[in-house]
Design an enzyme around this catalytic site. Structure first.
Site, PDB file in Angstrom:
ATOM      1  CE1 TYR A 160      53.977   4.391  28.398  1.00 37.48           C
ATOM      2  CE2 TYR A 160      56.024   4.319  29.670  1.00 37.48           C
ATOM      3  CZ  TYR A 160      54.761   3.828  29.403  1.00 37.48           C
ATOM      4  OH  TYR A 160      54.276   2.774  30.139  1.00 37.48           O
ATOM      5  CB  CYS A 161      61.260   5.007  26.045  1.00 33.66           C
ATOM      6  SG  CYS A 161      62.123   6.425  25.350  1.00 33.66           S
ATOM      7  CB  THR A 162      63.998   5.393  30.309  1.00 31.91           C
ATOM      8  OG1 THR A 162      63.700   4.010  30.215  1.00 31.91           O
ATOM      9  CG2 THR A 162      64.483   5.735  31.699  1.00 31.91           C
ATOM     10  N   GLY A 179      63.286   9.216  26.459  1.00 31.10           N
ATOM     11  CA  GLY A 179      62.839   9.746  25.175  1.00 31.10           C
ATOM     12  C   GLY A 179      63.592   9.229  23.965  1.00 31.10           C
ATOM     13  CB  ILE A 189      59.498   7.927  32.686  1.00 30.47           C
ATOM     14  CG1 ILE A 189      58.691   6.951  31.837  1.00 30.47           C
ATOM     15  CG2 ILE A 189      59.026   7.878  34.145  1.00 30.47           C
ATOM     16  CD1 ILE A 189      59.144   5.499  31.965  1.00 30.47           C
TER      17      ILE A 189
END
Ligand SMILES: [Zn+2]
Ligand SMILES: [Zn+2]
Length: 357
Positions: A198-200, A202, A227
Site C-alpha cells: 500500500y501507499c498514500t 495508490g 490509504i
C-alpha cells in the site's frame, strides 16, 4: 496569457481568507500516453487557473499525477473539464480525509520525465502487468491472513507517523531503495506468500506491483486508492479501521489523522507526538517531529546551532548561506544524529526477519 503562478504564498493565503469559501483538497493520477506533455500542461494551467485551482501537478509522457485544492462550489466545473479529456473521464478523485483551505498556496503544473520519481527503467519490465487491486474490505481480510506479508511502500518519515497494523515499514529515503530491500528480504517467499502493498493514494503501488511480478513474485496485491480511499471506504461501509495514526501528505496540512493512536515521538524530547515540521533555519530546513513544548523552547529549530543562526538578522543569514547551496529537498531529510528520539525503522524489518527464522 498567464501560464505560471504569479502570487506569493502569503498573497494567496490572504486571497483565500478574503474569499471566505470552503476549498476541497483532492488527488488523482492516471497512467496514459500523452503525446505532447508541454502543450497538455499549458492547457490544464489555463483552465485550472481560471477555476482557482491550486496544487502540485506532474505531467509526463506516461500520464498525470495531481494533488490540488479548489473552491468546493467549482467542483462540478472542474469535474466537467476532466470529463472532456478521454483518459480522465470518470477518474477516481481521492478526496482528502481532513480538509484545510490552505493545503496548497500555488498552482504548479510541471512537465516531468515521470509522474512519480520511482527510479525505474520502464523499458525493462511490463508496467501494465500490475498486481490485483484490493478494496478495503478484501484488504482487511488479506492482511489478517498469516500467509500475507504486508509492505508499506512509502518512505521512513511517512510510515513513522502512521501505518497499517503488522506492516513492514522499510527504513528508506526513496521508493527505489525499498524495492531491492523488499525483494531481498522476501526472496524465499516469492511463491508461497501473498505480497500485499500500500501507499498514500495508490500510485506508487502501480509500478511496484508490476516490478515485483516481473521479479517472480506470484501473488501480488495492492490497496486500491491507497490509504485515502481505504479510509473513505472504511467510513462508508462501517468496516474496522486497521490503520494506526496519521497519513503523511505532501502539502501544507502535513498529515491527516486516520486513527487516534499516536505512534511516533517528538525527536527532541521523546514525548508521544506525530506531526512533522521543518527547522526554522532556512539553511537547514530539516524535516523532523517536534512537540509544541520543544517548538517553543527551541524556537522552531532542530538544534541550538540552528537557533543561533535563526536569530541573526536576515541579511547576515543570507551571507552565511552564500556558496553553501540551500537544499529545499525537505522530504529527503528527516535524519540527523543530534535528534535522539528519531526511530530507527530498520529494527522493525529485522524483527520481521527474526520471526521468520
Ligand atoms: Zn518535544
Ligand atoms: Zn536545523
Amino acid at each position: 496569457m498567464q501560464l505560471y503562478n504569479k502570487l506569493s504564498a502569503k498573497e494567496r493565503a490572504e486571497l483565500i481568507d478574503q474569499a471566505g469559501k470552503n476549498r476541497l483538497t483532492l488527488s488523482f493520477y492516471q497512467y496514459a500516453k500523452i503525446q505532447n506533455p508541454q502543450e497538455f500542461r499549458d492547457q490544464l494551467f489555463i483552465v485550472w487557473d481560471k477555476l482557482d485551482v491550486l496544487g502540485r501537478i506532474y505531467v509526463a509522457h506516461e500520464g498525470i499525477n495531481g494533488q490540488l485544492s479548489l473552491p468546493a462550489d467549482r467542483f462540478n466545473e472542474f469535474k466537467t473539464h476532466l470529463d472532456t479529456i478521454d483518459f480522465l473521464k470518470d477518474i477516481r478523485l481521492n478526496v482528502a480525509v481532513e480538509q484545510d483551505n490552505k493545503s496548497f498556496l500555488k498552482l504548479k503544473v510541471k512537465v516531468r520525465e515521470k509522474i512519480v520519481a520511482d527510479g525505474l527503467n520502464d523499458e525493462t519490465f511490463d508496467v501494465t502487468n500490475k498486481g490485483v487491486h484490493l478494496k478495503a474490505e478484501d484488504f482487511n481480510r488479506f492482511i489478517e491472513d498469516e500467509n500475507t506479508v504486508l509492505v508499506d511502500m512509502r518512505n521512513h518519515y511517512e510510515s513513522e507517523i502512521g501505518h497499517f497494523k503488522n506492516a513492514v515499514t522499510p527504513d528508506v529515503d526513496t521508493f527505489r531503495e525499498s524495492l531491492d530491500i523488499i525483494e531481498d528480504d522476501l526472496k524465499e517467499h516469492k511463491e508461497d506468500k501473498n505480497l500485499v502493498m500500500y501507499c498514500t493514494g495508490g500510485i506508487r503501488c502501480e509500478k511496484a506491483s508490476a516490478y515485483f511480478k516481473h521479479k517472480g513474485f506470484k501473488n501480488v496485491f495492492q490497496l486500491e486508492g491507497g490509504i485515502i480511499e481505504y479510509t473513505r471506504q472504511v467510513k462508508e461501509q462501517n468496516l474496522e479501521n486497521k490503520f494506526l495514526g496519521q497519513n503523511f501528505v505532501f502539502d501544507e496540512r502535513r498529515a491527516e489523522r486516520i486513527s487516534d493512536d499516536v505512534i511516533a515521538n517528538c525527536h527532541q524530547c521523546g514525548e508521544p507526538f506525530d506531526l512533522h515540521t521543518n527547522c526554522a533555519n532556512d539553511a537547514c530546513h530539516l524535516l523532523f517531529i517536534q512537540c509544541p513544548k520543544c517548538q517553543e523552547e527551541m524556537e522552531n529549530c532542530c538544534s541550538t546551532a540552528c537557533m543561533e543562526i535563526n536569530r541573526l538578522p536576515y541579511e547576515e543569514q543570507k551571507a552565511l548561506r552564500k556558496g553553501q547551496g540551500n537544499s529545499n529537498d525537505i522530504f529527503k531529510k528527516g535524519r540527523a544524529d543530534h535528534l535522539p528520539y528519531k526511530k530507527d525503522l530498520r529494527n522493525i524489518f529485522d524483527h520481521f526477519k527474526q520471526e521468520e527464522a
